[in-house]
Scaffold this motif. Structure first.
Motif, mmCIF file in Angstrom:
data_model
loop_
_atom_site.group_PDB
_atom_site.id
_atom_site.type_symbol
_atom_site.label_atom_id
_atom_site.label_comp_id
_atom_site.label_asym_id
_atom_site.label_seq_id
_atom_site.Cartn_x
_atom_site.Cartn_y
_atom_site.Cartn_z
ATOM 1 N N LEU A 83 0.407 19.073 -10.106
ATOM 2 C CA LEU A 83 -0.076 20.084 -9.170
ATOM 3 C C LEU A 83 0.977 21.155 -8.900
ATOM 4 N N LEU A 84 2.231 20.747 -8.764
ATOM 5 C CA LEU A 84 3.282 21.722 -8.479
ATOM 6 C C LEU A 84 3.494 22.660 -9.667
ATOM 7 N N LYS A 85 3.451 22.120 -10.864
ATOM 8 C CA LYS A 85 3.575 22.971 -12.052
ATOM 9 C C LYS A 85 2.434 23.973 -12.124
ATOM 10 N N GLN A 86 1.221 23.518 -11.846
ATOM 11 C CA GLN A 86 0.077 24.422 -11.855
ATOM 12 C C GLN A 86 0.238 25.507 -10.787
ATOM 13 N N ALA A 87 0.685 25.112 -9.612
ATOM 14 C CA ALA A 87 0.836 26.067 -8.513
ATOM 15 C C ALA A 87 1.860 27.137 -8.863
ATOM 16 N N ILE A 88 2.976 26.734 -9.439
ATOM 17 C CA ILE A 88 4.017 27.700 -9.810
ATOM 18 C C ILE A 88 3.511 28.645 -10.894
ATOM 19 N N ASN A 89 2.762 28.105 -11.849
ATOM 20 C CA ASN A 89 2.264 28.926 -12.957
ATOM 21 C C ASN A 89 1.170 29.902 -12.527
ATOM 22 N N HIS A 90 0.375 29.506 -11.535
ATOM 23 C CA HIS A 90 -0.799 30.306 -11.182
ATOM 24 C C HIS A 90 -0.691 30.981 -9.809
ATOM 25 N N GLY A 91 0.325 30.619 -9.034
ATOM 26 C CA GLY A 91 0.443 31.185 -7.698
ATOM 27 C C GLY A 91 0.752 32.675 -7.722
ATOM 28 N N ASP A 92 0.116 33.428 -6.820
ATOM 29 C CA ASP A 92 0.351 34.864 -6.744
ATOM 30 C C ASP A 92 1.203 35.187 -5.513
ATOM 31 N N GLU A 93 1.319 36.476 -5.196
ATOM 32 C CA GLU A 93 2.164 36.886 -4.076
ATOM 33 C C GLU A 93 1.636 36.370 -2.741
ATOM 34 N N THR A 134 -4.705 24.539 -9.986
ATOM 35 C CA THR A 134 -6.064 24.795 -10.491
ATOM 36 C C THR A 134 -6.949 23.554 -10.530
ATOM 37 N N SER A 135 -6.362 22.359 -10.421
ATOM 38 C CA SER A 135 -7.156 21.128 -10.487
ATOM 39 C C SER A 135 -7.682 20.769 -9.102
ATOM 40 N N LYS A 136 -8.940 21.113 -8.842
ATOM 41 C CA LYS A 136 -9.534 20.861 -7.529
ATOM 42 C C LYS A 136 -9.699 19.366 -7.266
ATOM 43 N N GLU A 160 0.835 -1.200 0.000
ATOM 44 C CA GLU A 160 0.000 0.000 0.000
ATOM 45 C C GLU A 160 0.872 1.253 0.000
ATOM 46 N N LEU A 161 1.950 1.227 0.762
ATOM 47 C CA LEU A 161 2.864 2.372 0.787
ATOM 48 C C LEU A 161 3.453 2.618 -0.595
ATOM 49 N N ALA A 162 3.799 1.541 -1.311
ATOM 50 C CA ALA A 162 4.311 1.682 -2.670
ATOM 51 C C ALA A 162 3.251 2.272 -3.592
ATOM 52 N N ASP A 163 1.999 1.892 -3.377
ATOM 53 C CA ASP A 163 0.893 2.434 -4.160
ATOM 54 C C ASP A 163 0.733 3.931 -3.890
ATOM 55 N N LEU A 164 0.834 4.321 -2.619
ATOM 56 C CA LEU A 164 0.767 5.740 -2.261
ATOM 57 C C LEU A 164 1.896 6.518 -2.938
ATOM 58 N N HIS A 165 3.083 5.929 -2.945
ATOM 59 C CA HIS A 165 4.236 6.572 -3.576
ATOM 60 C C HIS A 165 3.992 6.786 -5.059
ATOM 61 N N GLU A 166 3.488 5.766 -5.726
ATOM 62 C CA GLU A 166 3.224 5.862 -7.154
ATOM 63 C C GLU A 166 2.166 6.923 -7.440
ATOM 64 N N SER A 167 1.137 6.961 -6.613
ATOM 65 C CA SER A 167 0.074 7.958 -6.799
ATOM 66 C C SER A 167 0.616 9.367 -6.621
ATOM 67 N N LEU A 168 1.434 9.572 -5.598
ATOM 68 C CA LEU A 168 2.049 10.880 -5.392
ATOM 69 C C LEU A 168 2.970 11.238 -6.558
ATOM 70 N N HIS A 169 3.673 10.243 -7.061
ATOM 71 C CA HIS A 169 4.589 10.462 -8.181
ATOM 72 C C HIS A 169 3.835 10.929 -9.427
ATOM 73 N N VAL A 170 2.598 10.475 -9.582
ATOM 74 C CA VAL A 170 1.801 10.839 -10.756
ATOM 75 C C VAL A 170 1.221 12.242 -10.628
ATOM 76 N N ILE A 171 0.654 12.576 -9.468
ATOM 77 C CA ILE A 171 -0.105 13.828 -9.387
ATOM 78 C C ILE A 171 0.683 15.036 -8.897
ATOM 79 N N THR A 172 1.715 14.829 -8.065
ATOM 80 C CA THR A 172 2.398 16.008 -7.513
ATOM 81 C C THR A 172 3.127 16.850 -8.555
ATOM 82 N N PRO A 173 3.753 16.258 -9.585
ATOM 83 C CA PRO A 173 4.369 17.121 -10.598
ATOM 84 C C PRO A 173 3.351 18.017 -11.303
#
Length: 219
Positions: free
Chosen positions: A90-100, A144-146, A75-88
């Protein structure tokens, strides 16, 4: 914000007992025993257990009973894989859309975490968990992806279970490297997306590896 109901309060108490190890993974939760422990009736206990099953802290089987959710290396490996898929994403979106204001919130979350690390006395690991989680939420909350953010929050809940289990097994939280967080923040503020994603993925992989060492003996 509405006041928490009795069910909410009971769910919080059970969740806390699970996290700190008063209830072990896969342990059966008996309503009669929980009534005595929390001095409440059966109905809020049952409702709280169902509520906790939604966040995967407990497993409810109709006509059979309720158990603390198990832990496993798979299950921990599954969590890791899921984080590996979505965090990049989300982080790209946050950097592109984040304000001050987002940047300030992230800096504040990092500052609170670093202050805890710099304290000379042994610090409260519950507080450490709260501040660490807050940092991750602040890092990505400009995305931006809720739907993916909601999924990320669910994954954080599960990672938190494993974090607490590892701490209960003797993981030394004072060894965490604040420099990793600082490096991520610097890349984010510099809008260096590729480096930020790379460093955050490496951080997650290192974290999961550390947790796996605590989980594997119980798997």
């Amino acid at each position: 914000m509405p006041s928490p109901t009795l069910t909410d309060k009971v769910a919080k108490m059970i969740r806390q007992d699970i996290l700190v190890g008063n209830f072990a993974p896969s342990e059966k939760l008996v309503v009669a025993e929980l009534k005595k422990r929390y001095d409440v009736g059966a109905s809020p206990i049952r409702e709280a257990l169902v509520q906790l099953s939604w966040s995967k802290f407990v497993v409810v089987e109709p006509q059979k009973g309720c158990w603390v959710a198990p832990i496993s290396a798979s299950e921990l490996a599954d969590l890791h894989e899921s984080l590996h898929v979505i965090t990049p994403v989300l982080l790209k979106q946050a950097i592109n859309h984040g304000d001050e204001s987002w940047e300030l919130e992230l800096l504040t979350a990092y500052h609170k975490l670093s202050r805890l690390k710099s304290m000379q006395e042994e610090y409260d690991w519950m507080e450490w968990q709260d501040r660490q989680r807050h940092f991750h939420e602040c890092l990505l909350n400009a995305a931006t992806s809720k739907i993916m953010l909601s999924f990320f929050a669910d994954l954080l809940n599960q990672v938190q279970r494993y974090n607490f289990h590892a701490i209960n097994q003797g993981l030394n939280i004072s060894s965490f490297d604040i420099d990793e967080y600082e490096a991520i923040v610097k890349c984010v503020l510099a809008k260096d997306t590729d480096s930020a994603v790379s460093k955050y993925e490496r951080y997650i992989s290192n974290m999961v590896l550390q947790l796996d060492q605590a989980v594997s003996p119980a798997a």
